[in-house]
Design an enzyme around this catalytic site. Structure first.
Site, short mmCIF file in Angstrom:
data_model
loop_
_atom_site.label_atom_id
_atom_site.label_comp_id
_atom_site.label_asym_id
_atom_site.label_seq_id
_atom_site.Cartn_x
_atom_site.Cartn_y
_atom_site.Cartn_z
N GLY A 12 -19.40 -73.30 25.56
CA GLY A 12 -17.89 -73.03 26.67
C GLY A 12 -17.83 -72.43 28.55
O GLY A 12 -19.13 -71.87 28.64
N ARG A 73 -21.55 -77.79 23.70
CA ARG A 73 -22.02 -77.36 22.83
C ARG A 73 -23.18 -78.21 21.51
O ARG A 73 -22.33 -79.18 21.07
CB ARG A 73 -21.60 -76.89 21.89
N ASP A 104 -23.38 -66.34 23.77
CA ASP A 104 -25.41 -66.50 22.67
C ASP A 104 -26.12 -67.43 22.32
O ASP A 104 -27.11 -67.28 21.96
CB ASP A 104 -25.01 -64.73 22.13
N THR A 127 -20.24 -66.25 30.02
CA THR A 127 -18.74 -66.41 29.14
C THR A 127 -17.83 -65.66 29.38
O THR A 127 -18.06 -64.80 29.86
CB THR A 127 -19.30 -66.36 27.53
N ASP A 129 -15.52 -64.12 27.26
CA ASP A 129 -15.71 -63.75 26.46
C ASP A 129 -16.48 -62.13 26.59
O ASP A 129 -15.63 -61.00 26.40
CB ASP A 129 -16.62 -63.77 24.92
N ASP A 131 -18.72 -60.93 25.73
CA ASP A 131 -19.35 -59.73 24.07
C ASP A 131 -21.07 -60.21 24.70
O ASP A 131 -21.59 -60.15 23.27
CB ASP A 131 -19.12 -60.90 23.14
N ARG A 173 -13.67 -64.66 20.21
CA ARG A 173 -13.42 -65.28 18.66
C ARG A 173 -14.16 -64.34 17.73
O ARG A 173 -13.69 -64.29 16.54
CB ARG A 173 -14.47 -66.77 18.14
O1 F6P Z 1 -16.33 -69.77 25.14
C1 F6P Z 1 -16.08 -68.70 24.58
C2 F6P Z 1 -14.78 -69.59 24.25
O2 F6P Z 1 -14.15 -69.77 25.22
C3 F6P Z 1 -13.99 -68.28 23.07
O3 F6P Z 1 -13.27 -67.50 23.40
C4 F6P Z 1 -13.44 -69.37 22.01
O4 F6P Z 1 -13.47 -68.92 20.83
C5 F6P Z 1 -14.58 -70.59 22.15
O5 F6P Z 1 -15.01 -70.99 23.44
C6 F6P Z 1 -13.51 -72.13 21.79
O6 F6P Z 1 -14.29 -73.19 22.15
P1 F6P Z 1 -14.64 -74.64 22.34
O7 F6P Z 1 -14.39 -74.73 23.59
O8 F6P Z 1 -15.48 -75.36 21.65
O9 F6P Z 1 -13.06 -75.16 22.02
#
Ligand code: F6P
Length: 323
Positions: A12, A73, A104, A127, A129, A131, A173
């Protein structure tokens, strides 16, 4: 000897990735290295989408959200074959080391690239998050918190005008860092996060007790990964148990965009600078982070196997502030 460095952003996107790219490029050039920007994360690596980055290719990006390198991803990197192909492409392009800005999942792939293919890798925590173990803050977290907070302040206006209960869902998440920070800064009555168990009956009792004490509106911040369900489900359960109507606002990807905050720009610049120094200095398979205002290198594997704890005292303070 490191003379050609690959750089990619992965997973992300996060505000601050651009100032981080800028810092990596400028210090790499300063160290006499060539730097190849790999587009669209590992997916672009597998397609050999690379372009040389110069001092001027990173001009005027310090204030821009997202990532000029684009991101993805990439499932193929979770397979041995995909990583073998990535190894061949990196060697074929005479890349001596790879810098990965991501979370991660991206670090997992980088760690395996080193273990299986012998590619030198350095991780940079990018990120929203927050985390990752091994750094107090990740790049993008501060901006995301401020973006969410701006929305919560606006929701508070309408909540107060209508005497309403609002549930605001924020990203995260698997982690409640954003929720805790915006919950406290936004004066939320409740903060629901995956790290701590939530009793819905007790939550409902507290909401009703708040009304008895004269609260006319309330805000509940819900982390995306909350184990009792998402904000919409929780709103339904509150209705079932108490009869109270509420409104739900899911902030979603708005939290990932926008111009990086000053804190994120400075953090990104420091970490990006040190990533190049670490690679040139012979380090590999580590993430560059900042702990207690000091730059630290943490084995990549520790960043996801060790758990960064939520400050439990903050949660206690939040309860008192919501009285
Ligand atoms: O990058 C982390 C994050 O923003 C999380 O907080 C969230 O759950 C996820 O990515 C959303 O992912 P995507 O971009 O695949 O919708």
């Amino acid at each position: 000897m490191i003379s050609r460095i690959g750089l990619l952003t992965s997973g992300g996107d996060a505000p601050g990735m651009n100032p981080c790219i800028r810092a990596v490029v400028r210090n790499a050039v300063n160290r006499g290295c060539k730097i190849l920007g790999i587009e669209s994360g590992y997916a672009g690596l597998l397609e050999q989408q690379m372009v040389e980055l110069t001092l001027r290719s990173v001009s005027n990006i310090i204030q821009r959200g997202g990532t000029i390198l684009k991101t993805s991803r990439c499932k193929e990197m979770f397979e041995r074959e995909g990583r073998a192909k990535a190894g061949r492409i990196l060697r074929g392009n005479e890349i001596d080391g790879l810098i990965v800005i991501g979370g991660d999942g991206s670090f997992h792939a980088a760690h395996l690239l080193y273990k299986e293919e012998g590619i030198k890798v350095i991780g940079l925590p990018g990120t929203i998050d927050n985390d990752l173990y091994g750094t107090d803050y990740t790049i993008g977290y501060d901006t995301a918190v401020n973006t969410a907070l701006e929305s919560i302040d606006k929701i508070r206006d309408t909540a107060a005008s209508h005497d309403r209960l609002f549930l605001v869902e924020v990203m995260g998440r698997y982690a409640g860092f954003i929720a805790v920070e915006v919950g406290i800064a936004g004066g939320a009555e409740e903060i629901l996060i995956p790290e701590t168990p939530t009793s819905l009956p007790e939550l409902c009792d507290r909401i009703l007790a708040g009304i008895k004490k004269g609260k006319t509106s309330s805000i509940i911040v819900v982390a995306e990964g909350e184990e009792t369900g998402n904000a919409l489900t929780i709103a339904d359960k509150i209705k079932e148990r108490t009869g109270l109507d509420s409104r739900v606002c899911i902030l979603g990807h708005i939290q990932r965009g926008g111009s990086p905050s000053a804190n994120d720009r400075v953090l990104a610049t420091k970490l990006g600078f040190h990533a190049v120094d670490a690679l040139v200095g012979g380090k590999t398979d580590v993430m560059v982070g900042e702990v207690n205002s000091k730059i630290v290198l943490t084995p990549l594997q520790d960043t996801w196997t060790k758990r960064k704890e939520i400050d439990s005292q903050l949660l206690e303070i939040a309860k008192v502030m919501a009285l």
